[in-house]
Design a protein around this motif. Structure first.
Motif, PDB file in Angstrom:
ATOM      1  N   TYR A  21      33.604  43.193  44.110  1.00 30.09           N
ATOM      2  CA  TYR A  21      33.599  41.724  43.712  1.00 30.09           C
ATOM      3  C   TYR A  21      34.899  41.858  42.338  1.00 30.09           C
ATOM      4  CZ  TYR A  21      29.358  40.694  45.875  1.00 30.09           C
ATOM      5  OH  TYR A  21      28.431  40.165  46.516  1.00 30.09           O
ATOM      6  N   TRP A  22      35.609  40.921  42.310  1.00 26.80           N
ATOM      7  CA  TRP A  22      36.784  40.997  41.291  1.00 26.80           C
ATOM      8  C   TRP A  22      36.362  39.974  40.361  1.00 26.80           C
ATOM      9  CZ3 TRP A  22      40.373  44.463  41.059  1.00 26.80           C
ATOM     10  CH2 TRP A  22      40.670  45.352  42.296  1.00 26.80           C
ATOM     11  N   TRP A  23      35.847  40.311  39.079  1.00 28.43           N
ATOM     12  CA  TRP A  23      35.567  39.431  38.176  1.00 28.43           C
ATOM     13  C   TRP A  23      36.605  38.861  37.135  1.00 28.43           C
ATOM     14  CZ3 TRP A  23      35.379  40.367  32.508  1.00 28.43           C
ATOM     15  CH2 TRP A  23      34.358  39.299  31.853  1.00 28.43           C
ATOM     16  N   CYS A  24      36.587  37.729  36.882  1.00 31.22           N
ATOM     17  CA  CYS A  24      37.828  37.237  36.187  1.00 31.22           C
ATOM     18  C   CYS A  24      37.683  37.455  34.700  1.00 31.22           C
ATOM     19  CB  CYS A  24      37.640  35.384  36.322  1.00 31.22           C
ATOM     20  SG  CYS A  24      38.780  34.690  35.214  1.00 31.22           S
ATOM     21  N   SER A  25      38.451  38.118  34.113  1.00 26.92           N
ATOM     22  CA  SER A  25      38.684  38.635  32.837  1.00 26.92           C
ATOM     23  C   SER A  25      39.147  37.519  31.728  1.00 26.92           C
ATOM     24  CB  SER A  25      38.785  39.745  32.489  1.00 26.92           C
ATOM     25  OG  SER A  25      40.405  39.861  32.813  1.00 26.92           O
ATOM     26  N   CYS A  26      40.040  36.626  32.314  1.00 30.02           N
ATOM     27  CA  CYS A  26      40.819  35.741  31.734  1.00 30.02           C
ATOM     28  C   CYS A  26      40.451  34.495  31.276  1.00 30.02           C
ATOM     29  CB  CYS A  26      42.375  35.325  32.271  1.00 30.02           C
ATOM     30  SG  CYS A  26      42.195  34.441  33.797  1.00 30.02           S
ATOM     31  N   PHE A  34      34.757  34.701  39.551  1.00 27.81           N
ATOM     32  CA  PHE A  34      35.435  35.545  40.283  1.00 27.81           C
ATOM     33  C   PHE A  34      36.879  34.928  40.031  1.00 27.81           C
ATOM     34  CE2 PHE A  34      31.230  35.487  42.451  1.00 27.81           C
ATOM     35  CZ  PHE A  34      30.950  36.811  42.204  1.00 27.81           C
ATOM     36  N   CYS A  35      37.821  36.094  40.311  1.00 30.28           N
ATOM     37  CA  CYS A  35      39.361  35.987  40.001  1.00 30.28           C
ATOM     38  C   CYS A  35      39.788  35.196  41.232  1.00 30.28           C
ATOM     39  CB  CYS A  35      40.057  37.425  40.012  1.00 30.28           C
ATOM     40  SG  CYS A  35      41.968  37.231  39.955  1.00 30.28           S
ATOM     41  N   ASP A  36      40.797  34.026  40.921  1.00 32.18           N
ATOM     42  CA  ASP A  36      41.548  33.576  41.868  1.00 32.18           C
ATOM     43  C   ASP A  36      43.000  33.800  41.803  1.00 32.18           C
ATOM     44  OD1 ASP A  36      42.111  32.110  39.835  1.00 32.18           O
ATOM     45  OD2 ASP A  36      41.333  30.073  40.662  1.00 32.18           O
ATOM     46  N   GLY A  37      43.246  34.690  40.734  1.00 34.03           N
ATOM     47  CA  GLY A  37      44.948  35.037  40.709  1.00 34.03           C
ATOM     48  C   GLY A  37      45.271  34.251  39.596  1.00 34.03           C
ATOM     49  N   SER A  38      44.753  33.417  38.791  1.00 23.19           N
ATOM     50  CA  SER A  38      45.176  32.602  37.560  1.00 23.19           C
ATOM     51  C   SER A  38      45.674  33.367  36.502  1.00 23.19           C
ATOM     52  CB  SER A  38      44.183  31.623  37.098  1.00 23.19           C
ATOM     53  OG  SER A  38      43.609  30.539  38.032  1.00 23.19           O
ATOM     54  N   HIS A  39      45.600  34.750  36.425  1.00 19.92           N
ATOM     55  CA  HIS A  39      45.782  35.468  35.379  1.00 19.92           C
ATOM     56  C   HIS A  39      47.155  35.943  35.296  1.00 19.92           C
ATOM     57  CE1 HIS A  39      44.738  38.240  38.483  1.00 19.92           C
ATOM     58  NE2 HIS A  39      45.759  38.982  38.169  1.00 19.92           N
ATOM     59  N   LYS A  40      47.656  35.585  36.485  1.00 20.86           N
ATOM     60  CA  LYS A  40      49.273  36.238  36.585  1.00 20.86           C
ATOM     61  C   LYS A  40      50.303  35.976  35.387  1.00 20.86           C
ATOM     62  CE  LYS A  40      48.623  36.786  41.330  1.00 20.86           C
ATOM     63  NZ  LYS A  40      48.717  36.480  42.848  1.00 20.86           N
ATOM     64  N   GLU A  41      49.938  34.840  34.699  1.00 26.48           N
ATOM     65  CA  GLU A  41      50.802  34.450  33.602  1.00 26.48           C
ATOM     66  C   GLU A  41      50.239  35.164  32.405  1.00 26.48           C
ATOM     67  OE1 GLU A  41      53.864  32.943  34.232  1.00 26.48           O
ATOM     68  OE2 GLU A  41      53.459  33.077  36.197  1.00 26.48           O
ATOM     69  N   THR A  42      49.326  35.789  32.345  1.00 23.23           N
ATOM     70  CA  THR A  42      48.601  36.364  31.197  1.00 23.23           C
ATOM     71  C   THR A  42      48.851  37.844  31.234  1.00 23.23           C
ATOM     72  OG1 THR A  42      46.314  36.644  31.927  1.00 23.23           O
ATOM     73  CG2 THR A  42      46.980  34.390  31.291  1.00 23.23           C
ATOM     74  N   GLU A  43      48.128  38.364  30.061  1.00 28.56           N
ATOM     75  CA  GLU A  43      47.994  39.976  29.863  1.00 28.56           C
ATOM     76  C   GLU A  43      46.769  40.435  30.549  1.00 28.56           C
ATOM     77  OE1 GLU A  43      46.604  40.748  25.464  1.00 28.56           O
ATOM     78  OE2 GLU A  43      47.933  38.913  25.606  1.00 28.56           O
ATOM     79  N   PHE A  44      45.927  39.465  30.987  1.00 28.90           N
ATOM     80  CA  PHE A  44      44.751  40.021  31.565  1.00 28.90           C
ATOM     81  C   PHE A  44      44.762  40.337  33.087  1.00 28.90           C
ATOM     82  CE2 PHE A  44      43.780  37.128  28.065  1.00 28.90           C
ATOM     83  CZ  PHE A  44      42.933  37.891  27.536  1.00 28.90           C
ATOM     84  N   THR A  45      43.923  41.283  33.491  1.00 28.05           N
ATOM     85  CA  THR A  45      43.544  41.623  34.884  1.00 28.05           C
ATOM     86  C   THR A  45      42.244  41.723  35.462  1.00 28.05           C
ATOM     87  OG1 THR A  45      43.500  43.900  34.522  1.00 28.05           O
ATOM     88  CG2 THR A  45      45.698  43.110  35.054  1.00 28.05           C
TER      89      THR A  45
END
Length: 78
Positions: A21-26, A34-45
């Motif tokens: 599982y990929w947990w959203c940290s942002c 879960f992550c949907d790729g929205s972090h791409k413009e941030t410093e979070f992964t």
């Protein structure tokens, strides 16, 4: 370092099956927790979590847990 967006001030309680599982940290994902790729413009992964057995998990919804992707009750103090 910026702070993550608070997705919700309570955990996401889910019954999960074994797998990765990929947990959203942002906090920006529209597919919480879960992550949907929205972090791409941030410093979070996103944080990768390997679940080895079927169980109930309390995923952190506030994104401020000292226990990473798992709820530790921090949301009560935000």
């Amino acid at each position: 370092m910026s702070k993550p967006k608070i997705a919700q001030k309570s955990p996401y309680i889910q019954d999960v099956k074994p797998g990765q599982y990929w947990w959203c940290s942002c906090g920006l994902s529209k597919n919480q927790p879960f992550c949907d790729g929205s972090h791409k413009e941030t410093e979070f992964t996103p944080i990768s979590v390997e679940i080895t057995e079927e169980k109930k998990i309390a995923w952190c919804g506030c994104k401020h847990s000292a226990n990473g992707c798992f709820c530790d009750g921090t949301h009560r103090n935000l």
